[in-house]
Write an enzyme that holds these catalytic residues in place. Structure first.
Site, PDB file in Angstrom:
ATOM      1  N   GLY A  10      -7.669   5.209   4.995  1.00 17.44           N
ATOM      2  CA  GLY A  10      -7.946   3.680   5.189  1.00 17.44           C
ATOM      3  C   GLY A  10      -6.547   2.848   5.005  1.00 17.44           C
ATOM      4  O   GLY A  10      -5.798   3.258   5.152  1.00 17.44           O
ATOM      5  N   CYS A  11      -6.871   1.748   4.567  1.00 17.76           N
ATOM      6  CA  CYS A  11      -5.866   0.813   4.681  1.00 17.76           C
ATOM      7  C   CYS A  11      -4.845   1.179   3.378  1.00 17.76           C
ATOM      8  O   CYS A  11      -5.145   1.702   2.376  1.00 17.76           O
ATOM      9  CB  CYS A  11      -6.439  -0.420   4.004  1.00 17.76           C
ATOM     10  SG  CYS A  11      -5.264  -1.741   3.442  1.00 17.76           S
ATOM     11  N   PHE A  12      -3.642   1.227   3.701  1.00 22.97           N
ATOM     12  CA  PHE A  12      -2.650   1.945   2.959  1.00 22.97           C
ATOM     13  C   PHE A  12      -2.369   1.097   1.533  1.00 22.97           C
ATOM     14  O   PHE A  12      -1.692   1.509   0.735  1.00 22.97           O
ATOM     15  CB  PHE A  12      -1.199   2.306   3.694  1.00 22.97           C
ATOM     16  CG  PHE A  12      -0.585   0.964   4.417  1.00 22.97           C
ATOM     17  CD1 PHE A  12      -0.737  -0.204   4.373  1.00 22.97           C
ATOM     18  CD2 PHE A  12       0.041   1.520   5.843  1.00 22.97           C
ATOM     19  CE1 PHE A  12      -0.197  -1.086   5.061  1.00 22.97           C
ATOM     20  CE2 PHE A  12       0.650   0.569   6.672  1.00 22.97           C
ATOM     21  CZ  PHE A  12       0.342  -0.890   6.336  1.00 22.97           C
ATOM     22  N   TRP A  13      -2.877  -0.047   1.729  1.00 24.15           N
ATOM     23  CA  TRP A  13      -2.568  -0.951   0.356  1.00 24.15           C
ATOM     24  C   TRP A  13      -3.123  -0.433  -0.895  1.00 24.15           C
ATOM     25  O   TRP A  13      -2.557  -0.250  -1.834  1.00 24.15           O
ATOM     26  CB  TRP A  13      -2.889  -2.373   0.524  1.00 24.15           C
ATOM     27  CG  TRP A  13      -2.351  -3.270   1.442  1.00 24.15           C
ATOM     28  CD1 TRP A  13      -0.945  -3.001   2.336  1.00 24.15           C
ATOM     29  CD2 TRP A  13      -2.768  -4.198   2.094  1.00 24.15           C
ATOM     30  NE1 TRP A  13      -0.702  -3.842   3.158  1.00 24.15           N
ATOM     31  CE2 TRP A  13      -1.797  -4.753   3.133  1.00 24.15           C
ATOM     32  CE3 TRP A  13      -3.940  -5.056   1.972  1.00 24.15           C
ATOM     33  CZ2 TRP A  13      -1.983  -6.009   3.722  1.00 24.15           C
ATOM     34  CZ3 TRP A  13      -4.050  -6.448   2.664  1.00 24.15           C
ATOM     35  CH2 TRP A  13      -3.217  -6.732   3.668  1.00 24.15           C
ATOM     36  N   HIS A 153     -10.656   0.790  -1.920  1.00 25.94           N
ATOM     37  CA  HIS A 153     -10.359   2.076  -2.510  1.00 25.94           C
ATOM     38  C   HIS A 153     -10.731   1.646  -4.108  1.00 25.94           C
ATOM     39  O   HIS A 153     -10.493   0.772  -4.687  1.00 25.94           O
ATOM     40  CB  HIS A 153      -8.966   2.290  -2.391  1.00 25.94           C
ATOM     41  CG  HIS A 153      -8.589   2.673  -1.159  1.00 25.94           C
ATOM     42  ND1 HIS A 153      -8.081   2.005  -0.322  1.00 25.94           N
ATOM     43  CD2 HIS A 153      -8.247   4.074  -0.468  1.00 25.94           C
ATOM     44  CE1 HIS A 153      -7.737   2.600   0.903  1.00 25.94           C
ATOM     45  NE2 HIS A 153      -7.836   3.636   1.030  1.00 25.94           N
TER      46      HIS A 153
END
Length: 168
Positions: A10-13, A153
């Site tokens: 998913g979003c790497f942040w 996350h």
């Protein structure tokens, strides 16, 4: 020995923000991997996943432990999606560098599927690692710089996949 691992979930942040805190992790960098173009960026990364390069000390943690944690901080059962982020850039993927990493990833996926923690089977892809392209500077350490920023996350309440089975 210092090693690197390449994961996408998913979003790497959000993935970076959680993984960076794990024992043995020395550094993290967000970027793009697994796609079709050289020098991808946020606006042009066809086929690339938003990924995470993890630099770790294998005397303090292991590839298996990183995978275990990875499967507890994102939903590995949603195809091309994490939270509100949809598309192949947000797929769950493990980019293995050799046959040993591939076997460890296959074994972990089996543990996750056999655990009963998820209603659906794991859709995490196993892809050979080719190249990692760092994302733009404003994406690096994003949630440290922007503590109120979006993330989907979080650490699930279920325990390690490795410990109950005494596997390492």
């Amino acid at each position: 020995m210092i090693k690197k691992a390449y994961l996408a979930g998913g979003c790497f942040w959000g993935l970076e923000d959680l993984v960076r805190e794990q024992m043995g992790v020395i550094d993290t960098e967000v970027g793009y991997t697994g796609g079709s173009n050289d020098n991808p960026d946020y606006r042009n990364h066809p086929g690339h996943a938003e990924g995470l390069e993890i630099t770790y000390d294998d005397t303090k943690t292991s590839y298996k432990k990183l995978l275990d944690y990875f499967f507890r901080v994102h939903d590995p059962t949603t195809l091309d999606r994490q939270g509100n982020d949809v598309g192949s850039a947000y797929r769950s993927a493990i980019f293995y560098q050799d046959e040993s990493e591939c076997k460890d990833a296959e074994a972990m996926i089996k543990l996750v599927n056999d655990s009963g923690n998820w209603d659906n089977p794991v859709v995490t892809t196993l892809e050979p690692f080719v190249k990692f392209w760092p994302a733009e500077p404003y994406h690096q350490d994003y949630l440290q710089e922007n503590p109120g920023g979006y993330t989907c996350h979080y650490v699930r309440s279920f325990s390690s996949y490795l410990e109950p089975n005494n596997k390492e």
